[in-house]
Design an enzyme around this catalytic site. Sequence first.
Site, PDB file in Angstrom:
ATOM      1  N   ASP A  28      75.783 -87.562 -84.888  1.00 28.99           N
ATOM      2  CA  ASP A  28      76.087 -86.163 -84.588  1.00 28.99           C
ATOM      3  C   ASP A  28      77.378 -86.197 -83.775  1.00 28.99           C
ATOM      4  O   ASP A  28      77.391 -86.652 -82.637  1.00 28.99           O
ATOM      5  CB  ASP A  28      74.922 -85.580 -83.772  1.00 28.99           C
ATOM      6  CG  ASP A  28      75.194 -84.155 -83.315  1.00 28.99           C
ATOM      7  OD1 ASP A  28      76.340 -83.682 -83.452  1.00 28.99           O
ATOM      8  OD2 ASP A  28      74.249 -83.515 -82.792  1.00 28.99           O
ATOM      9  N   TYR A  76      67.864 -89.571 -71.323  1.00 33.41           N
ATOM     10  CA  TYR A  76      67.596 -88.926 -72.601  1.00 33.41           C
ATOM     11  C   TYR A  76      68.772 -88.033 -72.992  1.00 33.41           C
ATOM     12  O   TYR A  76      69.080 -87.076 -72.321  1.00 33.41           O
ATOM     13  CB  TYR A  76      66.315 -88.092 -72.507  1.00 33.41           C
ATOM     14  CG  TYR A  76      65.587 -88.041 -73.823  1.00 33.41           C
ATOM     15  CD1 TYR A  76      64.218 -88.234 -73.899  1.00 33.41           C
ATOM     16  CD2 TYR A  76      66.277 -87.819 -75.003  1.00 33.41           C
ATOM     17  CE1 TYR A  76      63.566 -88.197 -75.108  1.00 33.41           C
ATOM     18  CE2 TYR A  76      65.638 -87.783 -76.210  1.00 33.41           C
ATOM     19  CZ  TYR A  76      64.286 -87.971 -76.259  1.00 33.41           C
ATOM     20  OH  TYR A  76      63.648 -87.938 -77.457  1.00 33.41           O
ATOM     21  N   LYS A  92      67.070 -86.386 -79.233  1.00 32.40           N
ATOM     22  CA  LYS A  92      66.206 -87.100 -80.162  1.00 32.40           C
ATOM     23  C   LYS A  92      67.130 -87.730 -81.199  1.00 32.40           C
ATOM     24  O   LYS A  92      68.110 -87.131 -81.604  1.00 32.40           O
ATOM     25  CB  LYS A  92      65.263 -86.104 -80.843  1.00 32.40           C
ATOM     26  CG  LYS A  92      64.081 -85.689 -79.958  1.00 32.40           C
ATOM     27  CD  LYS A  92      62.881 -86.569 -80.222  1.00 32.40           C
ATOM     28  CE  LYS A  92      61.651 -86.223 -79.409  1.00 32.40           C
ATOM     29  NZ  LYS A  92      61.807 -86.116 -77.978  1.00 32.40           N
TER      30      LYS A  92
HETATM   31  C1  F6R Z   1      67.420 -80.703 -80.389  1.00 34.72           C
HETATM   32  C2  F6R Z   1      68.727 -80.041 -80.318  1.00 34.72           C
HETATM   33  C3  F6R Z   1      68.798 -78.621 -79.891  1.00 34.72           C
HETATM   34  C4  F6R Z   1      69.293 -78.524 -78.458  1.00 34.72           C
HETATM   35  C5  F6R Z   1      69.299 -77.062 -77.968  1.00 34.72           C
HETATM   36  C6  F6R Z   1      69.887 -76.911 -76.557  1.00 34.72           C
HETATM   37  O1  F6R Z   1      67.543 -82.056 -80.719  1.00 34.72           O
HETATM   38  O2  F6R Z   1      69.755 -80.640 -80.540  1.00 34.72           O
HETATM   39  O3  F6R Z   1      67.572 -77.966 -80.057  1.00 34.72           O
HETATM   40  O4  F6R Z   1      68.495 -79.307 -77.611  1.00 34.72           O
HETATM   41  O5  F6R Z   1      70.080 -76.258 -78.822  1.00 34.72           O
HETATM   42  O6  F6R Z   1      71.126 -77.515 -76.564  1.00 34.72           O
HETATM   43  P1  F6R Z   1      72.105 -77.516 -75.312  1.00 34.72           P
HETATM   44  O7  F6R Z   1      71.359 -78.112 -74.146  1.00 34.72           O
HETATM   45  O8  F6R Z   1      73.250 -78.364 -75.789  1.00 34.72           O
HETATM   46  O9  F6R Z   1      72.505 -76.092 -75.070  1.00 34.72           O
HETATM   47 MG    MG Z   2      73.741 -81.836 -81.984  1.00 34.36          MG
HETATM   48 MG    MG Z   3      70.897 -83.838 -85.214  1.00 31.75          MG
END
Ligand code: F6R
Ligand code: MG
Ligand code: MG
Length: 370
Positions: free
Chosen positions: A13, A234, A237
Amino acid sequence: MTEKTTISVIKADVGGWPGHSNVHPRLKEEAKKMLTEGLKKGTIIDFCVAHCGDDLELIMGHKNGIDSEKVHSLAWSVFERTTEIAKELKLYGAGQDMLKDAFSGNIRGMGPGIAELEFTERKSEPFVVFMMDKTEPGAFNLPMYRIFADPFNTAGLIIDPNIHDGFVFEIWDIFEHKKVLMSCPEEMYDILALIGAKSRFVIKRVWPKEGKLPVDEAVASVSTEKLFQIAGEYVGKDDPVAVVRAQSGLPALGEILEPFAFPHLVSGWMRGSHNGPLMPVAQKNATCTRFDGPPRVVALGFQINDAKLGEPVDLFDDVAFDHARKKAQEIADYMRRHGPFEPHRLPLADMEYTTLPKVLKKLEKRFEVV
Ligand code: F6R
Ligand code: MG
Ligand code: MG
């Protein structure tokens, strides 16, 4: 260079568009351009650039073997360059999976996920690349088990003498960094005792038993990089990928796809902190929208020819999986209605985000002994 063929699936990513939902076409274009250069230089023989959700997926056919410095460095340079573009475009979370600065021979442990298989090509060699978003490597445990061990899924385990003896599972304990080889069906119950704990024990590879295929050539491989262990905290995922070879002496293509007709619950989804159904989709629908999901899986099928991948077939772009998608959406509705409650929200230890320590700190003085 060896006579054997290698399939390398390397993914990262490097920035989402918008949020964590999809990959910007400019990133895919650049990846194609750079892999075409790699092809001209002879590093790889063929490639396919794909995406699942916000993950850029490089599928490469070559003769350089597993863990090839040349191939890994090519993939790393694609992710470096696409990270730069993601930054220019202000894409979301640019360079998210690029956890190390300098490449030193192997992409393992640097952030991207990798699944590779090296094998002697048979007379005809079909295989499937699975790509998942918004989940973790353990999401492959159930389908891999079904494909290679469950006679209720794979008819060949009962009626094809070539696979009647079963397979050997290589299972990794990704917390303790240990692995074990286990023979199925002999050790079926012990295998299930481990892989049911899917956040810790993951099927890394599947090996054939003595028979039609060389026993030292794996027939399936799953990416098992644990991002949070690499970065020391962390950071997301680690959306996994897998390669599975099919037919004559292996499960048939349809036996490999069959487990995905059941949208099983996987961990990940919103903020990497929720259980939700894994929905099989065509690549054009691999966009994680609802509650940043639900988690998705794309399957591309190939007929490799002397390391040339040829055109992929988008295997879940088929009405046969409509029912699984509908079921996944019903399950998504049902799970969502639990809101912040387990088992929709993951248990504390598995959550990617948590405010609990802060909440506890705030209430420290108000808690009374009972
Ligand atoms: C799960 C994922 C998304 C982000 C969520 C919050 O793996 O990538 O669900 O965790 O959109 O993202 P932030 O903390 O970057 O605003
Ligand atoms: Mg992402
Ligand atoms: Mg992803």
